[in-house]
Design a protein around this motif. Structure first.
Motif, PDB file in Angstrom:
ATOM      1  N   PHE A 311       0.999  -1.037   0.180  1.00 19.13           N
ATOM      2  CA  PHE A 311       0.131  -0.222   0.118  1.00 19.13           C
ATOM      3  C   PHE A 311       0.605   1.526   0.169  1.00 19.13           C
ATOM      4  CE2 PHE A 311      -2.370  -3.192   1.681  1.00 19.13           C
ATOM      5  CZ  PHE A 311      -3.534  -3.445   1.060  1.00 19.13           C
ATOM      6  N   ARG A 312       1.249   2.295  -1.303  1.00 19.15           N
ATOM      7  CA  ARG A 312       1.754   2.970  -1.564  1.00 19.15           C
ATOM      8  C   ARG A 312       1.484   4.196  -1.315  1.00 19.15           C
ATOM      9  NH1 ARG A 312       6.818   2.351  -3.326  1.00 19.15           N
ATOM     10  NH2 ARG A 312       7.955   0.388  -2.659  1.00 19.15           N
ATOM     11  N   SER A 313       1.096   5.312  -0.421  1.00 19.90           N
ATOM     12  CA  SER A 313       0.197   6.299   0.212  1.00 19.90           C
ATOM     13  C   SER A 313       1.081   7.770  -0.376  1.00 19.90           C
ATOM     14  CB  SER A 313      -0.177   6.747   1.768  1.00 19.90           C
ATOM     15  OG  SER A 313      -1.379   5.293   1.295  1.00 19.90           O
ATOM     16  N   PRO A 314       0.469   8.721  -0.793  1.00 19.67           N
ATOM     17  CA  PRO A 314       1.268   9.662  -1.550  1.00 19.67           C
ATOM     18  C   PRO A 314       2.202  10.743   0.267  1.00 19.67           C
ATOM     19  CG  PRO A 314       0.015   9.586  -3.528  1.00 19.67           C
ATOM     20  CD  PRO A 314      -0.326   8.786  -2.205  1.00 19.67           C
ATOM     21  N   GLY A 315       3.032  10.903   0.529  1.00 20.47           N
ATOM     22  CA  GLY A 315       3.265  11.883   1.285  1.00 20.47           C
ATOM     23  C   GLY A 315       4.177  11.263   2.447  1.00 20.47           C
ATOM     24  N   ARG A 316       4.786  11.932   2.587  1.00 20.47           N
ATOM     25  CA  ARG A 316       5.905  11.193   4.377  1.00 20.47           C
ATOM     26  C   ARG A 316       5.134  11.717   5.275  1.00 20.47           C
ATOM     27  NH1 ARG A 316      11.111  10.585   2.405  1.00 20.47           N
ATOM     28  NH2 ARG A 316      11.766  10.689   4.400  1.00 20.47           N
ATOM     29  N   LEU A 317       5.108  10.817   6.640  1.00 21.51           N
ATOM     30  CA  LEU A 317       5.078  11.088   7.608  1.00 21.51           C
ATOM     31  C   LEU A 317       5.563  12.732   8.211  1.00 21.51           C
ATOM     32  CD1 LEU A 317       5.932   7.926   9.732  1.00 21.51           C
ATOM     33  CD2 LEU A 317       4.292   8.688   8.636  1.00 21.51           C
ATOM     34  N   PRO A 318       3.884  12.923   9.099  1.00 24.34           N
ATOM     35  CA  PRO A 318       3.940  14.816   9.333  1.00 24.34           C
ATOM     36  C   PRO A 318       5.524  14.575  10.332  1.00 24.34           C
ATOM     37  CG  PRO A 318       1.725  13.259   9.918  1.00 24.34           C
ATOM     38  CD  PRO A 318       2.502  12.479   9.114  1.00 24.34           C
ATOM     39  N   ASN A 319       5.620  16.142  10.688  1.00 23.13           N
ATOM     40  CA  ASN A 319       6.572  16.137  11.333  1.00 23.13           C
ATOM     41  C   ASN A 319       6.754  15.183  13.117  1.00 23.13           C
ATOM     42  OD1 ASN A 319       7.307  18.295  10.156  1.00 23.13           O
ATOM     43  ND2 ASN A 319       6.443  20.080  11.576  1.00 23.13           N
ATOM     44  N   THR A 320       6.069  14.986  13.646  1.00 20.01           N
ATOM     45  CA  THR A 320       6.302  14.515  14.890  1.00 20.01           C
ATOM     46  C   THR A 320       6.079  12.886  15.199  1.00 20.01           C
ATOM     47  OG1 THR A 320       4.424  14.770  15.891  1.00 20.01           O
ATOM     48  CG2 THR A 320       5.590  16.649  15.925  1.00 20.01           C
ATOM     49  N   ALA A 367       3.139 -14.882   9.314  1.00 17.85           N
ATOM     50  CA  ALA A 367       2.770 -13.931   8.739  1.00 17.85           C
ATOM     51  C   ALA A 367       4.220 -13.521   8.957  1.00 17.85           C
ATOM     52  CB  ALA A 367       1.764 -13.350   7.860  1.00 17.85           C
ATOM     53  N   LYS A 368       5.367 -12.802   7.993  1.00 11.66           N
ATOM     54  CA  LYS A 368       6.666 -12.440   8.911  1.00 11.66           C
ATOM     55  C   LYS A 368       5.742 -10.757   8.844  1.00 11.66           C
ATOM     56  CE  LYS A 368      10.211  -9.820   6.146  1.00 11.66           C
ATOM     57  NZ  LYS A 368      10.797  -9.953   5.061  1.00 11.66           N
ATOM     58  N   GLU A 369       6.802 -10.118  10.078  1.00 18.88           N
ATOM     59  CA  GLU A 369       5.667  -8.470  10.773  1.00 18.88           C
ATOM     60  C   GLU A 369       6.279  -7.905   9.074  1.00 18.88           C
ATOM     61  OE1 GLU A 369       7.579  -5.357  13.276  1.00 18.88           O
ATOM     62  OE2 GLU A 369       7.940  -6.604  13.774  1.00 18.88           O
ATOM     63  N   PRO A 370       5.153  -7.417   8.863  1.00 20.89           N
ATOM     64  CA  PRO A 370       4.290  -6.090   8.591  1.00 20.89           C
ATOM     65  C   PRO A 370       5.267  -4.850   8.060  1.00 20.89           C
ATOM     66  CG  PRO A 370       2.489  -6.831   9.496  1.00 20.89           C
ATOM     67  CD  PRO A 370       3.543  -6.970   9.993  1.00 20.89           C
ATOM     68  N   LEU A 371       5.863  -3.961   7.106  1.00 21.07           N
ATOM     69  CA  LEU A 371       6.940  -3.434   7.133  1.00 21.07           C
ATOM     70  C   LEU A 371       6.562  -1.926   6.537  1.00 21.07           C
ATOM     71  CD1 LEU A 371      10.156  -2.679   6.672  1.00 21.07           C
ATOM     72  CD2 LEU A 371       9.528  -3.073   4.469  1.00 21.07           C
ATOM     73  N   LEU A 372       7.028  -1.484   7.239  1.00 15.39           N
ATOM     74  CA  LEU A 372       6.329   0.241   7.588  1.00 15.39           C
ATOM     75  C   LEU A 372       7.944   1.195   6.832  1.00 15.39           C
ATOM     76  CD1 LEU A 372       4.794  -1.038  10.314  1.00 15.39           C
ATOM     77  CD2 LEU A 372       3.555   1.217  10.351  1.00 15.39           C
ATOM     78  N   MET A 373       7.507   1.824   6.164  1.00 13.76           N
ATOM     79  CA  MET A 373       9.035   2.574   5.296  1.00 13.76           C
ATOM     80  C   MET A 373       8.352   3.680   4.497  1.00 13.76           C
ATOM     81  SD  MET A 373      10.510   0.374   2.632  1.00 13.76           S
ATOM     82  CE  MET A 373      10.077  -0.283   1.571  1.00 13.76           C
ATOM     83  N   GLU A 374       8.932   4.918   4.689  1.00 12.79           N
ATOM     84  CA  GLU A 374       9.354   6.309   3.695  1.00 12.79           C
ATOM     85  C   GLU A 374      10.102   5.689   3.101  1.00 12.79           C
ATOM     86  OE1 GLU A 374       8.208  10.001   6.319  1.00 12.79           O
ATOM     87  OE2 GLU A 374       9.833   8.914   7.094  1.00 12.79           O
ATOM     88  N   GLN A 375       9.645   5.733   1.832  1.00 12.97           N
ATOM     89  CA  GLN A 375      10.876   5.762   0.440  1.00 12.97           C
ATOM     90  C   GLN A 375      10.381   6.593  -0.557  1.00 12.97           C
ATOM     91  OE1 GLN A 375       9.452   1.911  -2.252  1.00 12.97           O
ATOM     92  NE2 GLN A 375      11.905   1.242  -1.218  1.00 12.97           N
ATOM     93  N   GLY A 376      10.984   7.279  -0.615  1.00 12.33           N
ATOM     94  CA  GLY A 376      10.420   8.424  -1.461  1.00 12.33           C
ATOM     95  C   GLY A 376       9.862   9.282  -1.203  1.00 12.33           C
ATOM     96  N   GLU A 377       9.228  10.509  -1.339  1.00 10.08           N
ATOM     97  CA  GLU A 377       7.748  10.650  -1.022  1.00 10.08           C
ATOM     98  C   GLU A 377       6.252  10.183  -0.909  1.00 10.08           C
ATOM     99  OE1 GLU A 377       7.583  14.211  -0.177  1.00 10.08           O
ATOM    100  OE2 GLU A 377       9.253  14.413  -0.580  1.00 10.08           O
ATOM    101  N   GLU A 378       6.619   9.196  -0.478  1.00  2.81           N
ATOM    102  CA  GLU A 378       5.689   8.241  -0.087  1.00  2.81           C
ATOM    103  C   GLU A 378       5.951   7.040   0.986  1.00  2.81           C
ATOM    104  OE1 GLU A 378       3.979   6.035  -4.426  1.00  2.81           O
ATOM    105  OE2 GLU A 378       5.925   4.904  -3.756  1.00  2.81           O
ATOM    106  N   PHE A 379       4.070   6.520   1.688  1.00  4.49           N
ATOM    107  CA  PHE A 379       4.446   6.087   2.875  1.00  4.49           C
ATOM    108  C   PHE A 379       3.900   4.858   2.996  1.00  4.49           C
ATOM    109  CE2 PHE A 379       2.302   3.948   6.684  1.00  4.49           C
ATOM    110  CZ  PHE A 379       3.235   3.874   7.056  1.00  4.49           C
TER     111      PHE A 379
END
Length: 386
Positions: A311-320, A367-379
């Motif tokens: 699931f690739r959502s436009p936008g990085r995580l907010p500041n905090t 299952a293998k643990e889900p991966l969360l990451m910021e990649q470019g301008e996507e979360f």
């Protein structure tokens, strides 16, 4: 930072995170560079190295104090970098490590907002500045007005059903002036120079054709026969409409693209889920509710492979917000309008519970643990097959 690391940085040259400056750099220009890094992902400025990577050195014994004074007097809010002096080839270099800003947006004393793009800084465009303010929490894009819209772009029947169910009154029993006032107070409309414009959230939840004015709305789905994006494409769809309808349609598409293996339990055949549907629904709704809608031209991408769904959502995580905070339930409502209405309509439960629930359910499924990451301008959220 040791000498070998600095030598490698100089050898590799400038990039999005590295800037070379000679000692004679003006205070104003240095402030602009520091602000640009803070408004972006942080970086390192080497003072005493020219653009070609030649070591020129610095002679000012108080260079660190000079840099700190510039950060206090010329950068707003104040920025506190880490400064160290390193000697290479008999010459001193000031290494200024600028952190990613936690209080964006930053600007210089002449009220200019800079960002880092490639190897250079530039003044932030209107859209980029909007995203900086949104990331800071001082502006929520989902209640921003959309030019060229009016109440005619809203589906009043759906709005009426909503108010009948959750506010227990009939919108159609109100006068037209009263209806407008109610919709403005509900942030579905916003008054701008005497005009009543739809808000971003108003269109996304109650619009007739949200994508007409918000082309970034919707989801691009693709299913590959393999584990790489270059593998055979099995299915591809663009799903648009109100976000609650997009969520329902995407759930159907995902379910139709899943294999449904079965196991024998006693004398009965029992279907075994590749992915817990509760997890998939949470991932779908989270991506729709929390994406950055100020990034135009980019839809949410859902990519299905043999071993995972991305699931690739436009936008990085907010500041905090950080990945680790998300894992323990700390969250931030980038789009509080969407959160409120989708929560009222029972699409989401409680802010912050989604990611911990996904992690817990996938662990229970083995299952293998889900991966969360910021990649470019996507979360990016990756859920692996159980």
């Amino acid at each position: 930072m040791n000498i070998d690391e600095i030598k490698k940085i100089i050898k590799d040259g400038e990039n999005s995170y590295i800037e070379f400056k000679e000692e004679n750099i003006r205070a104003k220009e240095l402030a602009e560079e520091i602000v640009a890094f803070s408004n972006s992902e942080g970086g390192i400025i080497l003072i005493g190295v020219d653009d070609e990577g030649n070591i020129k050195g610095v002679s000012d014994d108080k260079i660190e104090e000079t840099v700190m004074n510039i950060c206090r007097s010329s950068c707003i809010p104040h920025i506190v970098p880490f400064c160290e002096i390193v000697e290479i080839e008999g010459k001193k270099i000031a290494v200024i490590s600028v952190p990613k800003g936690q209080n964006k947006p930053y600007y210089t004393v002449d009220h200019k907002y800079y960002i880092r793009v490639g190897t250079t800084k530039r003044i932030a465009s209107k859209e980029e500045l909007l995203r900086l303010f949104e990331a800071s929490g001082s502006l929520h894009f989902d209640i921003s007005p959309v030019e060229g819209t009016s109440m005619k772009d809203l589906n009043l029947d759906i709005i009426r059903d909503y108010f009948m169910k959750y506010n227990t009154f009939d919108l159609f029993e109100e006068s037209s002036e009263s209806v407008e006032r109610i919709l403005v107070n509900a942030d579905i409309l916003k008054e701008v120079d005497g005009r009543k414009l739809c808000t971003v959230g108003g269109l996304l939840i109650f619009g007739k054709n949200p994508e007409k004015h918000l082309p970034q709305n919707g989801v691009s789905f693709a299913h590959f026969n393999g584990n790489e994006i270059s593998d055979e494409l099995i299915d591809k769809k663009i799903i648009i409409g109100r976000i609650q309808d997009v969520a329902e349609q995407l759930m159907v598409v995902l379910k139709n693209n899943m294999l449904v293996p079965s196991v024998i339990d006693g004398l009965k055949r029992k279907e075994k889920e590749e992915y817990p549907m509760l997890v998939i629904r949470e991932a779908v709704v989270n991506s729709l509710v929390h994406r950055n809608y100020s990034i135009s031209g980019s839809k949410i991408r859902v990519l299905m492979y043999n071993d995972r769904i991305e699931f690739r959502s436009p936008g990085r995580l907010p500041n905090t917000v950080t990945i680790e905070k998300m894992k323990i339930g700390v969250s931030y409502a980038r789009n509080p309008f969407l959160v409120k209405y989708m929560e009222n309509m029972r699409y989401i439960d409680q802010l912050g519970r989604g990611i911990p629930m996904i992690l817990k359910k996938m662990k229970e499924a083995g299952a293998k643990e889900p991966l969360l990451m910021e990649q470019g301008e996507e979360f990016v959220l990756i859920i692996y097959k159980a």
